[in-house]
Design a protein around this motif. Structure first.
Motif, PDB file in Angstrom:
ATOM      1  N   ARG A 201       0.824  -1.209   0.000  1.00 15.87           N
ATOM      2  CA  ARG A 201       0.000   0.000   0.000  1.00 15.87           C
ATOM      3  C   ARG A 201       0.862   1.266   0.000  1.00 15.87           C
ATOM      4  O   ARG A 201       0.465   2.289  -0.570  1.00 15.87           O
ATOM      5  CB  ARG A 201      -0.970  -0.055   1.184  1.00 15.87           C
ATOM      6  CG  ARG A 201      -2.079  -1.076   0.921  1.00 15.87           C
ATOM      7  CD  ARG A 201      -2.603  -1.784   2.134  1.00 15.87           C
ATOM      8  NE  ARG A 201      -3.617  -2.772   1.744  1.00 15.87           N
ATOM      9  CZ  ARG A 201      -3.338  -4.009   1.323  1.00 15.87           C
ATOM     10  NH1 ARG A 201      -2.082  -4.422   1.259  1.00 15.87           N
ATOM     11  NH2 ARG A 201      -4.308  -4.823   0.973  1.00 15.87           N
ATOM     12  N   TRP A 219      -6.972   1.469  -7.375  1.00 13.93           N
ATOM     13  CA  TRP A 219      -6.636   0.844  -6.093  1.00 13.93           C
ATOM     14  C   TRP A 219      -7.895   0.220  -5.487  1.00 13.93           C
ATOM     15  O   TRP A 219      -7.864  -0.907  -4.975  1.00 13.93           O
ATOM     16  CB  TRP A 219      -6.033   1.909  -5.174  1.00 13.93           C
ATOM     17  CG  TRP A 219      -5.569   1.434  -3.836  1.00 13.93           C
ATOM     18  CD1 TRP A 219      -5.623   0.153  -3.325  1.00 13.93           C
ATOM     19  CD2 TRP A 219      -4.952   2.232  -2.821  1.00 13.93           C
ATOM     20  NE1 TRP A 219      -5.080   0.117  -2.064  1.00 13.93           N
ATOM     21  CE2 TRP A 219      -4.659   1.375  -1.730  1.00 13.93           C
ATOM     22  CE3 TRP A 219      -4.624   3.578  -2.721  1.00 13.93           C
ATOM     23  CZ2 TRP A 219      -4.063   1.836  -0.553  1.00 13.93           C
ATOM     24  CZ3 TRP A 219      -4.004   4.027  -1.554  1.00 13.93           C
ATOM     25  CH2 TRP A 219      -3.740   3.172  -0.488  1.00 13.93           C
ATOM     26  N   LYS A 230      -2.130  -4.676  -5.916  1.00 18.41           N
ATOM     27  CA  LYS A 230      -2.216  -3.238  -5.597  1.00 18.41           C
ATOM     28  C   LYS A 230      -1.240  -2.399  -6.438  1.00 18.41           C
ATOM     29  O   LYS A 230      -1.662  -1.446  -7.101  1.00 18.41           O
ATOM     30  CB  LYS A 230      -1.985  -3.006  -4.102  1.00 18.41           C
ATOM     31  CG  LYS A 230      -2.901  -3.814  -3.182  1.00 18.41           C
ATOM     32  CD  LYS A 230      -4.364  -3.542  -3.418  1.00 18.41           C
ATOM     33  CE  LYS A 230      -5.268  -4.328  -2.473  1.00 18.41           C
ATOM     34  NZ  LYS A 230      -5.352  -5.762  -2.728  1.00 18.41           N
TER      35      LYS A 230
END
Length: 291
Positions: A201, A219, A230
């Motif tokens: 992330r 996302w 991701k």
């Protein structure tokens, strides 16, 4: 000193790339789990899980031992070894080289080089899916090969970087959902998922300056995998191309070309630059407050 070791390790990576296999800690981690894999005959889910987990813990213990061995070395030699071990935990230059190798006009040559960096069967992939696979590998490895090991170096020092690299290596070798590794590699795979949760992330955040709205949109669509999709979603958003692993995930866009692999490499260098700058600033700020 932590900052100095990081800067020297970064310079070493950019100058020489990957060290020889004989003296590469990642190769040692792989050989160690290989021993368990080859000598243990699968018996039952419980035993397979127990032996695989034990092997994983032993490899992690070996990585931790390597990081602590430095305390027994003369100071300047210990610094040199620290630089080498930290450099071994991440790969910036070699990742670029492997992805550049996939930019081939001859589709059979491209298929050969893409097959070296992805685990899927590339024998029947068309040109667009070969291009996609190369870009996906680049995006995913921003997390695995650069962001995550240095993220754990920032928090836990050399031990964190080496243990992450050990776990990630184990996941790449035994973390498959097939008959041989489903239980044997389950602990390593789940541990890798856990360790990559935040770094994956963080990687997406590094893509935000290119196109914040679209990166966030993609996302939110990345719900196919816990972590690996991701950064792939973020790369798809920035390039404006579709990236797809058939039967697993697909992010929409125009058809990816060889030129898009080149564009992805340019984006890669900017993202890496952002991450290096963040590490540099955070360590300088930290040292200021510690003093």
């Amino acid at each position: 000193m932590k900052l100095v070791i990081f800067l020297l390790a970064l310079a070493l990576d950019l100058m020489i790339g990957e060290p020889p296999a004989l003296i590469h800690p990642v190769v040692w981690f792989g050989k160690l789990i290989e021993f368990f894999d080859e000598h243990y005959k699968r018996r039952s889910p419980v035993l397979d899980f127990a032996v695989g987990s034990s092997g994983t813990i032993i490899v992690i213990g070996f990585a931790f031992f390597l990081s602590k061995l430095l305390y027994f070395l003369p100071k300047w030699f210990a610094i040199a070894v620290s630089v080498y071990l930290l450099k071994s935990s991440f790969a910036i230059k070699s990742l670029v080289r492997h992805v550049k190798d996939t930019i081939r006009e001859d589709i059979e040559e491209q298929r050969k080089y893409v097959g070296l960096i992805v685990s899927r069967d590339v024998s029947k992939l068309d040109r667009a899916h070969l291009n996609s696979a190369a870009i996906e590998s680049l995006a995913e490895n921003i997390t695995d090969s650069v962001v995550a090991p240095l993220f754990y170096y920032l928090i836990f020092g050399l031990s964190g970087a080496l243990i992450y690299r050990a776990v990630n290596t184990l996941d790449a070798m035994i973390g498959y959902k097939n008959e041989r590794y489903l239980y044997f590699g389950k602990f390593a795979a789940r541990l890798d998922d856990f360790l990559n949760f935040i770094p994956a992330r963080v990687t997406v955040l590094l893509f935000l300056p290119f196109n914040p709205r679209k990166v966030i949109e993609y996302w939110r669509k990345a719900k196919f995998k816990l972590n690996s999709d991701k950064p792939i979603a973020a790369m798809s958003a920035v390039l404006g191309v579709w990236l797809e692993k058939k039967g697993v995930y697909r992010f929409e866009g125009k058809e990816p070309t060889l030129e898009d692999i080149r564009r992805a490499l340019k984006i890669y260098w900017i993202v890496i630059g952002e991450w290096m700058a963040f590490i540099l600033v955070s360590e300088i700020v930290k040292s200021f407050f510690v003093q």
